[in-house]
Design an enzyme around this catalytic site. Structure first.
Site, PDB file in Angstrom:
ATOM      1  N   CYS A 199      14.693 -38.226  15.207  1.00 29.30           N
ATOM      2  CA  CYS A 199      13.802 -39.266  14.314  1.00 29.30           C
ATOM      3  C   CYS A 199      12.743 -38.504  13.514  1.00 29.30           C
ATOM      4  O   CYS A 199      11.652 -37.899  14.438  1.00 29.30           O
ATOM      5  CB  CYS A 199      13.338 -40.305  15.166  1.00 29.30           C
ATOM      6  SG  CYS A 199      12.276 -41.524  14.311  1.00 29.30           S
ATOM      7  N   HIS A 200      12.629 -38.282  12.442  1.00 29.45           N
ATOM      8  CA  HIS A 200      11.778 -37.606  11.575  1.00 29.45           C
ATOM      9  C   HIS A 200      11.203 -38.152  10.292  1.00 29.45           C
ATOM     10  O   HIS A 200      10.437 -37.681   9.740  1.00 29.45           O
ATOM     11  CB  HIS A 200      12.097 -36.159  11.692  1.00 29.45           C
ATOM     12  CG  HIS A 200      12.942 -35.930  10.656  1.00 29.45           C
ATOM     13  ND1 HIS A 200      14.236 -36.345  10.422  1.00 29.45           N
ATOM     14  CD2 HIS A 200      12.974 -35.349   9.198  1.00 29.45           C
ATOM     15  CE1 HIS A 200      14.956 -35.854   9.392  1.00 29.45           C
ATOM     16  NE2 HIS A 200      14.146 -35.294   8.648  1.00 29.45           N
ATOM     17  N   ARG A 201      12.135 -38.974   9.803  1.00 28.76           N
ATOM     18  CA  ARG A 201      12.122 -39.433   8.542  1.00 28.76           C
ATOM     19  C   ARG A 201      10.660 -40.079   8.051  1.00 28.76           C
ATOM     20  O   ARG A 201      10.105 -40.894   9.366  1.00 28.76           O
ATOM     21  CB  ARG A 201      12.899 -40.117   7.745  1.00 28.76           C
ATOM     22  CG  ARG A 201      14.503 -39.656   7.490  1.00 28.76           C
ATOM     23  CD  ARG A 201      14.428 -39.136   6.270  1.00 28.76           C
ATOM     24  NE  ARG A 201      15.845 -38.515   6.103  1.00 28.76           N
ATOM     25  CZ  ARG A 201      16.430 -38.059   4.888  1.00 28.76           C
ATOM     26  NH1 ARG A 201      15.612 -38.059   3.807  1.00 28.76           N
ATOM     27  NH2 ARG A 201      17.281 -37.706   4.844  1.00 28.76           N
TER      28      ARG A 201
ATOM     29  N   ARG B 225       6.428 -33.986  13.630  1.00 23.30           N
ATOM     30  CA  ARG B 225       5.724 -35.089  12.760  1.00 23.30           C
ATOM     31  C   ARG B 225       5.682 -36.329  13.674  1.00 23.30           C
ATOM     32  O   ARG B 225       4.570 -37.089  13.384  1.00 23.30           O
ATOM     33  CB  ARG B 225       6.871 -35.464  11.484  1.00 23.30           C
ATOM     34  CG  ARG B 225       6.223 -36.376  10.737  1.00 23.30           C
ATOM     35  CD  ARG B 225       7.567 -36.900   9.557  1.00 23.30           C
ATOM     36  NE  ARG B 225       7.180 -35.859   8.409  1.00 23.30           N
ATOM     37  CZ  ARG B 225       8.110 -35.877   7.470  1.00 23.30           C
ATOM     38  NH1 ARG B 225       9.037 -36.920   7.429  1.00 23.30           N
ATOM     39  NH2 ARG B 225       7.659 -35.272   6.244  1.00 23.30           N
TER      40      ARG B 225
ATOM     41  N   ASP C  90      17.971 -40.405  12.046  1.00 18.14           N
ATOM     42  CA  ASP C  90      17.688 -40.566  10.385  1.00 18.14           C
ATOM     43  C   ASP C  90      17.800 -39.317   9.663  1.00 18.14           C
ATOM     44  O   ASP C  90      17.441 -39.382   8.295  1.00 18.14           O
ATOM     45  CB  ASP C  90      16.287 -41.167  10.427  1.00 18.14           C
ATOM     46  CG  ASP C  90      15.237 -40.249  10.844  1.00 18.14           C
ATOM     47  OD1 ASP C  90      15.490 -39.089  11.336  1.00 18.14           O
ATOM     48  OD2 ASP C  90      13.949 -40.749  11.016  1.00 18.14           O
TER      49      ASP C  90
END
Length: 360
Positions: A207-209, A239, A280
């Site tokens: 998960c990083h978007r 992030r 994502d």
């Protein structure tokens, strides 16, 4: 021919690996790799060069953090300087990051021909920063190399047919080449730094978007993961680290393994052995598809519609009900369906570059 390759993020390292290896077979190419520094964590950057045997970058610009404009602007200034010193005959770019856009704009202003690999990918969502990067890069490039026929059609719809070609996905090349070298991860707890054994059966979450990095959205995703029947391995993207640490200060997620970032070969092991992938990441969606592992995508738009067939990749909103519902949908695999080419994209990329710029 002097070729300047600009990379800055994990998926670009993977694609560049197979293409750089192919370029080394051709004595008429001299590749100069510049790393913008967009992914600055060791396991998201330097480790990839080591484990994939990518030639070390001639330069690491060390540019990361800040707003999209700040990052892109700083990269443009630095890349312009690099291009003026290196004097490349062409610039090679991958994907849709700020590094890609910055290099495309800098090269275009200097009248240097640009090759864009993964051209034509479209989500239809202009609120997505990567979509803007894709569109702008494609429209200033001289040679557009599409991973799928659908991406090629998108380029045609935008009046770019003359310089566009379908070559397949270099990530498929990498998947085939490196899966045999995949290694069991050494998971390190993000909080305690204690080592954790990989569970026998597990789910794999990334998960990083930008859409999934705020506190409440991330917490909703983690709440859903904590309800699954097997442990969830979650390598925490830099992030998201601050929010993860804050969330863990208030709540205990007993079903989730929060780990430091992993290298590519470790990630490949998780993709190939997971019950399902929840992500994502556009790259991980394709890797799950290549591996025949069901994927749930935590976005409200399609990144790779080619993967979204027969339940193989399902969109889900970042909430418990939507995620758990998507994960319960069974997948069906048609072995004859492979929209990403034959696993020989790298050689086709080099051949197209050679053909397009053979006067250099």
């Amino acid at each position: 021919m002097k070729l300047l390759t600009v990379i800055g993020a994990r998926p670009q390292f993977i694609k560049a690996a197979v293409v750089s290896h192919e370029l080394l077979k051709h004595s008429n190419f001299e590749e100069h790799i510049v790393h913008t520094g967009q992914h600055y964590d060791y396991n998201m950057s330097k480790a990839f060069f080591e484990e994939l045997s990518i030639p070390l970058p001639k330069e690491n610009l060390g540019i990361s953090g800040g707003s999209h404009a700040q990052m892109t602007g700083s990269m443009m200034v630095a890349l312009e300087d690099s291009m003026q010193r290196i004097q490349p005959d062409a610039v090679l770019l991958y994907g849709d990051t700020n590094s890609t856009l910055a290099a495309a704009l800098a090269a275009a202003k200097l009248h240097i021909p640009i090759t864009h690999v993964e051209a034509g990918a479209r989500t239809g969502s202009k609120t997505n920063p990567e979509e803007i990067n894709r569109i702008c890069t494609d429209h200033v490039s001289s040679l557009l190399l599409a991973c799928t026929e659908e991406s090629l059609a998108n380029l045609g719809n935008e009046g770019l047919s003359a310089q566009s070609f379908f070559i397949g996905d270099p990530m498929l090349d990498a998947f085939f080449e490196y899966s045999m070298y995949a290694v069991t991860p050494e998971l390190v707890d993000v909080s305690t730094k204690h080592k954790i054994e990989v569970p026998g059966r597990f789910y794999y979450l990334t998960c990083h978007r930008e859409e999934n990095t705020d506190f409440s959205t991330l917490q909703s995703i983690l709440d859903a993961m904590d309800m699954l029947d097997y442990p969830v391995i979650y390598p925490v993207h830099p992030r998201n680290r601050a929010n993860v640490m804050a969330i863990l200060g208030d709540k205990d997620y007993s079903n989730i393994v929060f780990a430091d970032p992993l290298g590519y070969l470790e990630s490949l092991y998780l993709v190939n052995n997971a019950e399902q992938v929840i992500t994502d990441s556009g790259g991980l969606q394709r890797e799950a598809f290549f591996a025949g592992v069901k994927c749930t995508t935590l976005l409200d738009f399609e990144v790779w519609p080619e993967t979204m067939v027969e339940g193989r990749n399902i969109l889900a909103q970042p909430g418990q009900e939507s995620i758990l519902h998507a994960m319960q949908i069974p997948q069906h695999i048609d072995p004859a369906y492979n929209p990403f080419g034959d696993g020989h994209a790298a050689s086709k990329i080099v051949a197209r570059i050679e053909s397009a710029f053979n006067s250099y």
